[in-house]
Scaffold this motif. Structure first.
Motif, short mmCIF file in Angstrom:
data_model
loop_
_atom_site.label_atom_id
_atom_site.label_comp_id
_atom_site.label_asym_id
_atom_site.label_seq_id
_atom_site.Cartn_x
_atom_site.Cartn_y
_atom_site.Cartn_z
N ASP A 195 116.53 45.28 -79.03
CA ASP A 195 117.36 45.91 -77.96
C ASP A 195 117.02 46.00 -76.86
O ASP A 195 117.57 46.62 -75.82
N GLN B 94 122.87 44.68 -78.15
CA GLN B 94 123.21 44.59 -76.72
C GLN B 94 124.33 43.71 -76.17
O GLN B 94 124.18 42.60 -76.07
N ILE C 200 110.27 35.54 -65.99
CA ILE C 200 110.13 36.78 -66.60
C ILE C 200 109.62 37.62 -65.53
O ILE C 200 110.29 38.86 -65.31
N TYR D 213 112.64 38.29 -63.23
CA TYR D 213 113.63 39.01 -63.72
C TYR D 213 113.29 40.53 -63.75
O TYR D 213 113.98 41.43 -63.36
N GLU D 214 112.23 40.81 -64.27
CA GLU D 214 111.62 42.34 -64.37
C GLU D 214 111.66 42.81 -62.94
O GLU D 214 111.96 43.85 -62.94
N MET E 52 115.21 43.57 -62.13
CA MET E 52 115.78 44.91 -62.71
C MET E 52 115.10 46.02 -62.42
O MET E 52 115.67 47.06 -62.32
N ARG F 77 118.74 53.20 -70.54
CA ARG F 77 118.15 52.56 -71.81
C ARG F 77 118.99 52.44 -72.64
O ARG F 77 118.97 51.24 -73.51
N SER F 78 120.42 52.70 -72.88
CA SER F 78 121.33 52.33 -73.72
C SER F 78 121.72 50.91 -73.36
O SER F 78 122.45 50.06 -74.25
N LEU F 79 121.36 50.45 -72.03
CA LEU F 79 121.84 48.99 -72.00
C LEU F 79 120.53 48.15 -72.39
O LEU F 79 120.84 46.93 -72.23
N GLY F 80 119.50 48.69 -72.68
CA GLY F 80 118.27 47.90 -73.22
C GLY F 80 117.26 47.92 -72.16
O GLY F 80 116.57 46.99 -72.27
N PHE F 81 117.50 48.58 -70.90
CA PHE F 81 116.57 48.63 -70.03
C PHE F 81 115.64 49.93 -70.03
O PHE F 81 115.89 50.68 -70.87
N ALA G 122 112.50 50.24 -71.03
CA ALA G 122 111.56 50.11 -72.29
C ALA G 122 110.30 50.49 -71.85
O ALA G 122 109.27 50.72 -72.45
N MET H 145 108.32 48.18 -70.12
CA MET H 145 107.52 47.26 -70.22
C MET H 145 107.40 46.28 -69.10
O MET H 145 106.85 45.27 -69.02
N GLY H 146 108.34 46.54 -68.27
CA GLY H 146 108.53 45.77 -66.91
C GLY H 146 107.37 45.55 -66.09
O GLY H 146 107.03 44.00 -66.32
N ASN I 79 104.93 43.67 -68.33
CA ASN I 79 105.27 42.27 -68.49
C ASN I 79 104.91 41.36 -67.32
O ASN I 79 104.26 40.20 -67.40
#
Lengths: 112, 312
Positions: free
Chosen positions: A32, A51, B207, B210-211, B214, B264-268, B270, B272-273, B276
Protein backbone atom coordinates in the motif's frame (compact mmCIF):
# COMPACT_ATOMS: atom_id res chain seq x y z
CA UNK A 1 1.91 -16.21 -16.69
CA UNK A 2 -1.80 -15.67 -16.70
CA UNK A 3 -4.02 -13.54 -18.87
CA UNK A 4 -5.87 -10.83 -16.93
CA UNK A 5 -9.40 -11.78 -18.05
CA UNK A 6 -8.68 -15.37 -17.11
CA UNK A 7 -7.42 -14.27 -13.70
CA UNK A 8 -10.60 -12.24 -13.13
CA UNK A 9 -12.95 -15.05 -14.13
CA UNK A 10 -11.10 -17.86 -12.35
CA UNK A 11 -10.97 -15.97 -9.06
CA UNK A 12 -14.41 -14.40 -9.47
CA UNK A 13 -13.04 -10.87 -9.17
CA UNK A 14 -15.14 -7.90 -10.17
CA UNK A 15 -13.91 -6.05 -13.27
CA UNK A 16 -13.82 -2.26 -12.86
CA UNK A 17 -11.59 -1.51 -15.84
CA UNK A 18 -10.13 -3.75 -18.51
CA UNK A 19 -9.20 -1.88 -21.65
CA UNK A 20 -7.15 -4.82 -22.82
CA UNK A 21 -8.30 -8.30 -21.69
CA UNK A 22 -5.25 -9.95 -23.27
CA UNK A 23 -2.77 -8.43 -20.84
CA UNK A 24 -0.36 -11.07 -19.54
CA UNK A 25 0.57 -11.05 -15.87
CA UNK A 26 3.93 -12.54 -15.00
CA UNK A 27 4.58 -11.25 -11.47
CA UNK A 28 2.82 -9.76 -8.51
CA UNK A 29 3.50 -7.23 -5.81
CA UNK A 30 1.54 -6.57 -2.65
CA UNK A 31 1.72 -3.23 -0.91
CA UNK A 32 0.00 0.00 0.00
CA UNK A 33 3.02 2.26 0.19
CA UNK A 34 3.33 3.63 -3.32
CA UNK A 35 7.02 4.48 -3.00
CA UNK A 36 7.72 0.96 -1.94
CA UNK A 37 5.71 -0.33 -4.89
CA UNK A 38 7.55 2.07 -7.18
CA UNK A 39 10.93 0.91 -5.99
CA UNK A 40 10.29 -2.81 -5.89
CA UNK A 41 7.50 -4.04 -8.16
CA UNK A 42 8.52 -5.79 -11.40
CA UNK A 43 7.25 -4.99 -14.85
CA UNK A 44 4.23 -6.97 -16.03
CA UNK A 45 3.04 -7.30 -12.45
CA UNK A 46 -0.34 -7.24 -10.85
CA UNK A 47 -0.44 -4.90 -7.87
CA UNK A 48 -2.43 -6.15 -4.88
CA UNK A 49 -3.41 -3.20 -2.73
CA UNK A 50 -6.11 -1.23 -0.94
CA UNK A 51 -5.13 2.12 -2.50
CA UNK A 52 -8.26 2.81 -4.53
CA UNK A 53 -7.36 6.17 -6.05
CA UNK A 54 -5.95 7.69 -9.20
CA UNK A 55 -2.34 7.95 -7.99
CA UNK A 56 -2.12 4.16 -7.87
CA UNK A 57 -2.79 4.08 -11.62
CA UNK A 58 -0.08 6.70 -12.20
CA UNK A 59 2.46 4.62 -10.29
CA UNK A 60 1.34 1.48 -12.11
CA UNK A 61 1.62 2.88 -15.60
CA UNK A 62 4.97 4.53 -14.87
CA UNK A 63 6.69 1.31 -13.87
CA UNK A 64 4.80 -1.15 -16.06
CA UNK A 65 2.35 -2.68 -13.60
CA UNK A 66 -0.43 -4.03 -15.84
CA UNK A 67 -3.26 -4.59 -13.39
CA UNK A 68 -4.43 -3.51 -9.94
CA UNK A 69 -6.44 -5.73 -7.59
CA UNK A 70 -8.30 -3.75 -4.93
CA UNK A 71 -8.83 -5.85 -1.82
CA UNK A 72 -11.16 -5.86 1.19
CA UNK A 73 -14.11 -4.78 -0.93
CA UNK A 74 -12.66 -1.37 -1.77
CA UNK A 75 -14.04 0.25 -4.91
CA UNK A 76 -12.20 2.62 -7.24
CA UNK A 77 -13.08 6.28 -7.61
CA UNK A 78 -14.54 7.36 -10.97
CA UNK A 79 -11.36 9.25 -11.95
CA UNK A 80 -9.29 6.18 -11.09
CA UNK A 81 -11.32 4.09 -13.56
CA UNK A 82 -10.96 6.76 -16.22
CA UNK A 83 -7.22 6.98 -15.74
CA UNK A 84 -6.95 3.19 -15.85
CA UNK A 85 -8.82 2.97 -19.15
CA UNK A 86 -6.62 5.67 -20.63
CA UNK A 87 -3.44 3.95 -19.53
CA UNK A 88 -4.72 0.44 -20.29
CA UNK A 89 -4.20 -0.70 -16.72
CA UNK A 90 -6.82 -3.19 -15.55
CA UNK A 91 -8.61 -2.74 -12.22
CA UNK A 92 -10.22 -5.67 -10.43
CA UNK A 93 -11.99 -5.72 -7.09
CA UNK A 94 -12.48 -8.41 -4.46
CA UNK A 95 -13.54 -8.99 -0.86
CA UNK A 96 -10.39 -11.10 -0.40
CA UNK A 97 -7.75 -9.74 1.96
CA UNK A 98 -4.40 -8.88 0.45
CA UNK A 99 -2.95 -12.05 1.89
CA UNK A 100 -5.62 -14.24 0.32
CA UNK A 101 -5.53 -12.42 -3.00
CA UNK A 102 -1.72 -12.73 -3.06
CA UNK A 103 -1.62 -16.48 -2.65
CA UNK A 104 -4.52 -17.12 -4.97
CA UNK A 105 -2.96 -15.01 -7.68
CA UNK A 106 0.50 -16.45 -7.08
CA UNK A 107 -1.01 -19.89 -7.53
CA UNK A 108 -2.55 -18.87 -10.86
CA UNK A 109 0.63 -17.25 -12.15
CA UNK A 110 2.64 -20.29 -11.15
CA UNK A 111 0.17 -22.88 -12.39
CA UNK A 112 -0.26 -21.79 -15.99
CA UNK B 1 30.41 -37.90 -11.81
CA UNK B 2 28.59 -34.63 -11.35
CA UNK B 3 30.65 -31.61 -10.47
CA UNK B 4 30.02 -27.91 -10.68
CA UNK B 5 32.60 -26.10 -12.80
CA UNK B 6 33.04 -23.29 -10.30
CA UNK B 7 35.72 -23.40 -7.66
CA UNK B 8 36.02 -21.65 -4.35
CA UNK B 9 39.52 -20.22 -4.75
CA UNK B 10 40.16 -18.47 -8.08
CA UNK B 11 36.74 -17.74 -9.58
CA UNK B 12 35.90 -14.11 -10.41
CA UNK B 13 35.07 -12.00 -7.36
CA UNK B 14 31.42 -11.64 -8.34
CA UNK B 15 31.06 -15.42 -8.38
CA UNK B 16 32.93 -15.89 -5.12
CA UNK B 17 30.73 -13.32 -3.43
CA UNK B 18 27.72 -15.13 -4.80
CA UNK B 19 28.62 -18.61 -3.59
CA UNK B 20 29.46 -17.31 -0.12
CA UNK B 21 26.37 -15.11 0.10
CA UNK B 22 23.92 -17.81 -1.01
CA UNK B 23 23.15 -20.37 1.66
CA UNK B 24 22.33 -24.02 1.14
CA UNK B 25 18.77 -23.29 2.26
CA UNK B 26 18.43 -20.81 -0.64
CA UNK B 27 19.11 -23.48 -3.26
CA UNK B 28 17.84 -26.72 -1.74
CA UNK B 29 14.60 -28.47 -2.60
CA UNK B 30 12.22 -28.31 0.34
CA UNK B 31 9.57 -30.63 -1.05
CA UNK B 32 10.81 -33.96 0.15
CA UNK B 33 9.73 -37.42 -0.83
CA UNK B 34 10.78 -39.64 2.08
CA UNK B 35 9.80 -43.04 3.48
CA UNK B 36 9.52 -44.39 7.05
CA UNK B 37 11.34 -47.42 8.44
CA UNK B 38 9.80 -50.72 7.41
CA UNK B 39 9.16 -49.65 3.82
CA UNK B 40 10.29 -52.29 1.34
CA UNK B 41 13.01 -51.63 -1.21
CA UNK B 42 10.39 -52.52 -3.85
CA UNK B 43 8.11 -49.72 -2.64
CA UNK B 44 11.01 -47.26 -2.88
CA UNK B 45 11.78 -48.48 -6.39
CA UNK B 46 8.18 -47.73 -7.42
CA UNK B 47 8.29 -44.36 -5.71
CA UNK B 48 11.45 -43.44 -7.60
CA UNK B 49 9.91 -44.32 -10.93
CA UNK B 50 6.67 -42.54 -10.14
CA UNK B 51 8.31 -39.31 -8.96
CA UNK B 52 11.34 -39.46 -11.30
CA UNK B 53 13.80 -39.18 -8.45
CA UNK B 54 17.03 -41.03 -7.77
CA UNK B 55 17.37 -40.84 -4.00
CA UNK B 56 14.86 -41.22 -1.18
CA UNK B 57 15.60 -40.32 2.47
CA UNK B 58 14.50 -42.77 5.13
CA UNK B 59 13.17 -40.93 8.15
CA UNK B 60 11.65 -41.37 11.55
CA UNK B 61 9.65 -38.17 12.03
CA UNK B 62 12.11 -35.43 11.10
CA UNK B 63 15.18 -37.55 11.89
CA UNK B 64 17.21 -38.68 8.93
CA UNK B 65 18.29 -42.32 9.22
CA UNK B 66 19.59 -43.08 5.76
CA UNK B 67 19.11 -42.68 2.05
CA UNK B 68 18.08 -45.24 -0.52
CA UNK B 69 19.86 -44.40 -3.76
CA UNK B 70 19.34 -45.87 -7.21
CA UNK B 71 22.52 -47.80 -6.60
CA UNK B 72 21.08 -49.40 -3.43
CA UNK B 73 18.03 -50.46 -5.45
CA UNK B 74 20.18 -52.06 -8.17
CA UNK B 75 22.19 -53.90 -5.53
CA UNK B 76 18.99 -55.14 -3.89
CA UNK B 77 17.70 -56.35 -7.27
CA UNK B 78 21.00 -58.08 -8.01
CA UNK B 79 21.14 -59.90 -4.71
CA UNK B 80 17.42 -60.62 -4.37
CA UNK B 81 16.77 -58.26 -1.44
CA UNK B 82 14.20 -56.13 -3.17
CA UNK B 83 11.28 -57.27 -0.99
CA UNK B 84 13.21 -56.56 2.22
CA UNK B 85 13.01 -53.51 4.46
CA UNK B 86 14.91 -50.31 3.65
CA UNK B 87 16.82 -50.26 6.94
CA UNK B 88 18.73 -53.35 5.83
CA UNK B 89 19.98 -51.89 2.54
CA UNK B 90 19.93 -48.09 2.70
CA UNK B 91 23.11 -46.04 2.76
CA UNK B 92 23.68 -45.17 6.40
CA UNK B 93 27.08 -43.59 6.22
CA UNK B 94 25.78 -40.20 5.18
CA UNK B 95 27.39 -36.90 4.52
CA UNK B 96 25.02 -34.07 5.30
CA UNK B 97 25.01 -30.32 4.80
CA UNK B 98 23.63 -27.73 7.17
CA UNK B 99 21.05 -25.29 5.86
CA UNK B 100 23.06 -22.25 7.01
CA UNK B 101 26.27 -23.27 5.21
CA UNK B 102 27.27 -21.18 2.22
CA UNK B 103 26.71 -22.77 -1.19
CA UNK B 104 30.51 -22.86 -1.62
CA UNK B 105 30.52 -25.75 0.90
CA UNK B 106 28.01 -27.67 -1.13
CA UNK B 107 30.06 -27.12 -4.28
CA UNK B 108 33.24 -28.44 -2.71
CA UNK B 109 31.32 -31.40 -1.22
CA UNK B 110 30.09 -32.35 -4.68
CA UNK B 111 33.68 -32.19 -5.92
CA UNK B 112 34.97 -34.27 -3.07
CA UNK B 113 32.37 -37.02 -2.72
CA UNK B 114 30.71 -39.26 -5.24
CA UNK B 115 27.18 -38.51 -4.04
CA UNK B 116 24.60 -37.00 -6.38
CA UNK B 117 22.71 -35.33 -3.59
CA UNK B 118 23.18 -34.27 -0.01
CA UNK B 119 20.50 -34.22 2.64
CA UNK B 120 20.25 -30.90 4.44
CA UNK B 121 19.71 -30.64 8.19
CA UNK B 122 18.91 -27.58 10.27
CA UNK B 123 20.51 -26.62 13.59
CA UNK B 124 18.24 -29.05 15.43
CA UNK B 125 19.40 -31.89 13.16
CA UNK B 126 16.02 -32.12 11.49
CA UNK B 127 15.86 -33.04 7.82
CA UNK B 128 14.71 -29.88 5.98
CA UNK B 129 15.74 -30.42 2.39
CA UNK B 130 17.87 -32.11 -0.19
CA UNK B 131 20.31 -30.49 -2.57
CA UNK B 132 21.48 -31.68 -5.99
CA UNK B 133 24.00 -30.21 -8.43
CA UNK B 134 21.06 -29.22 -10.57
CA UNK B 135 19.55 -27.15 -7.76
CA UNK B 136 22.83 -25.31 -7.40
CA UNK B 137 23.48 -24.68 -11.08
CA UNK B 138 19.94 -23.48 -11.71
CA UNK B 139 20.08 -20.96 -8.91
CA UNK B 140 23.61 -19.85 -9.81
CA UNK B 141 22.65 -19.25 -13.44
CA UNK B 142 19.73 -17.19 -12.29
CA UNK B 143 21.89 -15.08 -9.97
CA UNK B 144 24.68 -14.72 -12.52
CA UNK B 145 22.19 -13.41 -15.08
CA UNK B 146 21.15 -10.82 -12.60
CA UNK B 147 24.74 -9.80 -11.83
CA UNK B 148 25.64 -9.52 -15.51
CA UNK B 149 22.67 -7.28 -16.03
CA UNK B 150 23.92 -4.99 -13.28
CA UNK B 151 27.48 -4.93 -14.62
CA UNK B 152 26.25 -4.16 -18.12
CA UNK B 153 24.29 -1.21 -16.89
CA UNK B 154 27.20 0.21 -14.94
CA UNK B 155 29.82 -0.17 -17.66
CA UNK B 156 27.79 1.38 -20.40
CA UNK B 157 26.40 4.17 -18.30
CA UNK B 158 29.70 5.63 -17.16
CA UNK B 159 31.05 6.61 -20.59
CA UNK B 160 30.54 10.30 -21.36
CA UNK B 161 31.24 12.35 -24.45
CA UNK B 162 30.25 15.96 -24.99
CA UNK B 163 26.92 16.66 -26.65
CA UNK B 164 24.57 18.85 -28.63
CA UNK B 165 21.66 21.18 -27.93
CA UNK B 166 19.21 19.99 -25.31
CA UNK B 167 15.44 19.86 -25.18
CA UNK B 168 14.06 21.19 -21.93
CA UNK B 169 10.62 20.50 -20.45
CA UNK B 170 9.36 22.23 -17.37
CA UNK B 171 6.31 21.46 -15.22
CA UNK B 172 4.90 23.48 -12.41
CA UNK B 173 3.61 21.48 -9.46
CA UNK B 174 1.14 22.69 -6.85
CA UNK B 175 1.09 21.91 -3.16
CA UNK B 176 -1.25 19.01 -2.31
CA UNK B 177 -2.36 18.63 -5.93
CA UNK B 178 -2.76 14.86 -5.85
CA UNK B 179 -5.19 15.17 -8.75
CA UNK B 180 -2.50 15.96 -11.33
CA UNK B 181 0.37 14.21 -9.63
CA UNK B 182 2.18 11.97 -12.07
CA UNK B 183 1.73 14.24 -15.06
CA UNK B 184 5.34 15.42 -15.26
CA UNK B 185 6.72 11.91 -14.91
CA UNK B 186 4.31 10.56 -17.54
CA UNK B 187 5.46 13.25 -19.98
CA UNK B 188 9.10 12.56 -19.26
CA UNK B 189 8.46 8.90 -19.82
CA UNK B 190 6.76 9.60 -23.17
CA UNK B 191 9.61 11.80 -24.32
CA UNK B 192 12.20 9.16 -23.52
CA UNK B 193 10.12 6.53 -25.29
CA UNK B 194 10.14 8.66 -28.45
CA UNK B 195 13.90 8.79 -28.23
CA UNK B 196 14.08 4.99 -28.16
CA UNK B 197 15.60 4.86 -24.72
CA UNK B 198 15.61 1.38 -23.18
CA UNK B 199 12.66 0.46 -20.93
CA UNK B 200 15.01 -0.10 -18.02
CA UNK B 201 16.37 3.43 -18.28
CA UNK B 202 12.90 4.87 -18.76
CA UNK B 203 11.81 3.08 -15.63
CA UNK B 204 14.63 4.68 -13.65
CA UNK B 205 13.75 8.13 -14.96
CA UNK B 206 10.07 7.51 -14.25
CA UNK B 207 10.78 6.51 -10.66
CA UNK B 208 13.05 9.51 -10.05
CA UNK B 209 10.67 12.02 -11.59
CA UNK B 210 7.56 10.62 -9.93
CA UNK B 211 9.14 10.65 -6.49
CA UNK B 212 10.41 14.21 -7.04
CA UNK B 213 6.98 15.25 -8.16
CA UNK B 214 5.30 13.63 -5.16
CA UNK B 215 7.80 15.25 -2.80
CA UNK B 216 6.75 18.66 -4.10
CA UNK B 217 3.06 17.76 -3.83
CA UNK B 218 3.35 16.27 -0.36
CA UNK B 219 5.99 18.32 1.42
CA UNK B 220 6.54 21.70 -0.25
CA UNK B 221 4.70 24.93 -0.85
CA UNK B 222 4.84 24.18 -4.56
CA UNK B 223 7.57 24.08 -7.16
CA UNK B 224 8.77 22.96 -10.52
CA UNK B 225 10.19 19.88 -12.23
CA UNK B 226 12.59 20.37 -15.13
CA UNK B 227 13.84 17.70 -17.48
CA UNK B 228 16.80 18.40 -19.75
CA UNK B 229 17.37 15.85 -22.48
CA UNK B 230 20.96 15.56 -23.51
CA UNK B 231 22.44 13.09 -25.97
CA UNK B 232 23.85 11.05 -23.12
CA UNK B 233 21.50 11.59 -20.24
CA UNK B 234 18.38 13.15 -18.89
CA UNK B 235 18.83 15.60 -16.03
CA UNK B 236 15.77 15.85 -13.81
CA UNK B 237 15.69 18.75 -11.38
CA UNK B 238 13.10 19.64 -8.80
CA UNK B 239 12.99 23.06 -7.19
CA UNK B 240 10.48 24.19 -4.63
CA UNK B 241 9.78 27.33 -2.65
CA UNK B 242 10.16 25.91 0.81
CA UNK B 243 9.85 25.20 3.67
CA UNK B 244 13.07 23.19 3.32
CA UNK B 245 14.27 19.96 4.91
CA UNK B 246 15.52 20.32 8.47
CA UNK B 247 17.74 17.25 8.50
CA UNK B 248 18.81 16.01 5.08
CA UNK B 249 20.71 13.01 6.44
CA UNK B 250 17.57 11.82 8.18
CA UNK B 251 15.47 12.47 5.08
CA UNK B 252 17.80 10.21 3.11
CA UNK B 253 17.21 7.33 5.52
CA UNK B 254 14.78 4.69 4.30
CA UNK B 255 11.58 4.76 6.30
CA UNK B 256 12.06 8.24 7.77
CA UNK B 257 9.12 10.48 6.92
CA UNK B 258 7.53 13.68 8.15
CA UNK B 259 4.26 13.06 6.26
CA UNK B 260 1.05 13.34 8.25
CA UNK B 261 -1.66 10.73 8.72
CA UNK B 262 -3.93 11.56 5.80
CA UNK B 263 -1.03 11.66 3.36
CA UNK B 264 0.08 8.28 4.62
CA UNK B 265 -3.43 6.93 4.20
CA UNK B 266 -3.10 7.66 0.47
CA UNK B 267 -0.01 5.49 0.39
CA UNK B 268 2.53 8.29 0.38
CA UNK B 269 4.99 9.31 3.03
CA UNK B 270 6.59 5.87 3.33
CA UNK B 271 9.97 7.50 3.75
CA UNK B 272 11.23 5.83 0.58
CA UNK B 273 11.09 8.75 -1.84
CA UNK B 274 14.56 10.25 -1.62
CA UNK B 275 16.30 6.89 -1.09
CA UNK B 276 14.45 5.56 -4.17
CA UNK B 277 15.54 8.55 -6.25
CA UNK B 278 19.10 8.19 -5.15
CA UNK B 279 19.15 4.50 -5.93
CA UNK B 280 17.89 4.90 -9.52
CA UNK B 281 20.08 7.94 -10.30
CA UNK B 282 23.56 7.87 -11.78
CA UNK B 283 24.16 11.20 -10.09
CA UNK B 284 22.14 12.63 -7.26
CA UNK B 285 22.41 15.85 -5.30
CA UNK B 286 20.28 17.68 -2.80
CA UNK B 287 20.53 21.09 -1.14
CA UNK B 288 17.97 22.62 1.13
CA UNK B 289 17.32 25.91 2.89
CA UNK B 290 14.08 27.25 4.39
CA UNK B 291 13.63 29.14 1.08
CA UNK B 292 13.59 25.96 -0.93
CA UNK B 293 14.98 22.54 -1.78
CA UNK B 294 16.76 21.63 -5.01
CA UNK B 295 17.21 18.00 -5.96
CA UNK B 296 18.99 16.87 -9.12
CA UNK B 297 18.87 13.38 -10.51
CA UNK B 298 20.88 12.46 -13.58
CA UNK B 299 19.96 9.31 -15.48
CA UNK B 300 22.53 8.32 -18.10
CA UNK B 301 21.81 6.40 -21.28
CA UNK B 302 23.87 3.42 -22.29
CA UNK B 303 26.03 3.58 -25.41
CA UNK B 304 23.46 1.78 -27.54
CA UNK B 305 20.70 4.15 -26.51
CA UNK B 306 22.85 7.15 -27.47
CA UNK B 307 23.40 5.78 -30.95
CA UNK B 308 19.72 5.22 -31.39
CA UNK B 309 18.68 8.66 -30.19
CA UNK B 310 21.39 10.33 -32.32
CA UNK B 311 19.73 8.92 -35.44
CA UNK B 312 16.69 11.14 -34.87
Amino acid sequence: MVQINELASKLGYEVHAMANPAIQIAHGYTGDLLSDVMGNASEDSVLITIQAHKNTVAVASLIGIRAIVLCNGRTPTEDMIQAANQESVAILGTDDTQFTASWRIAHLIGAS
Amino acid sequence: MQTIPINTYNSPTVILELIYRLKVKDVMTRKLVSVPLGTTMRAVQHLMREKSITGVPVVSGTRLLGIVSMDDIIQALDFGHIEESVELHMTKNLIVLEDDMPVSFAISYFDRYRFHRFPVLNKDKELVGIVTTRDISTRLLWEINHEVENLERMNLSTKVTDGLARDVQSFSILKHDFENAGFASTEIKKKLKQRDVFPRTIRRAAIASYELEMNIVVHSNGGRITAEYGPEEVVITSEDTGPGITDIDKAMEEGYSTANEWIRSLGFGAGMGLPNIRSVSDEFSITSTPQGTVVTSIIRFSELERKRSAKE
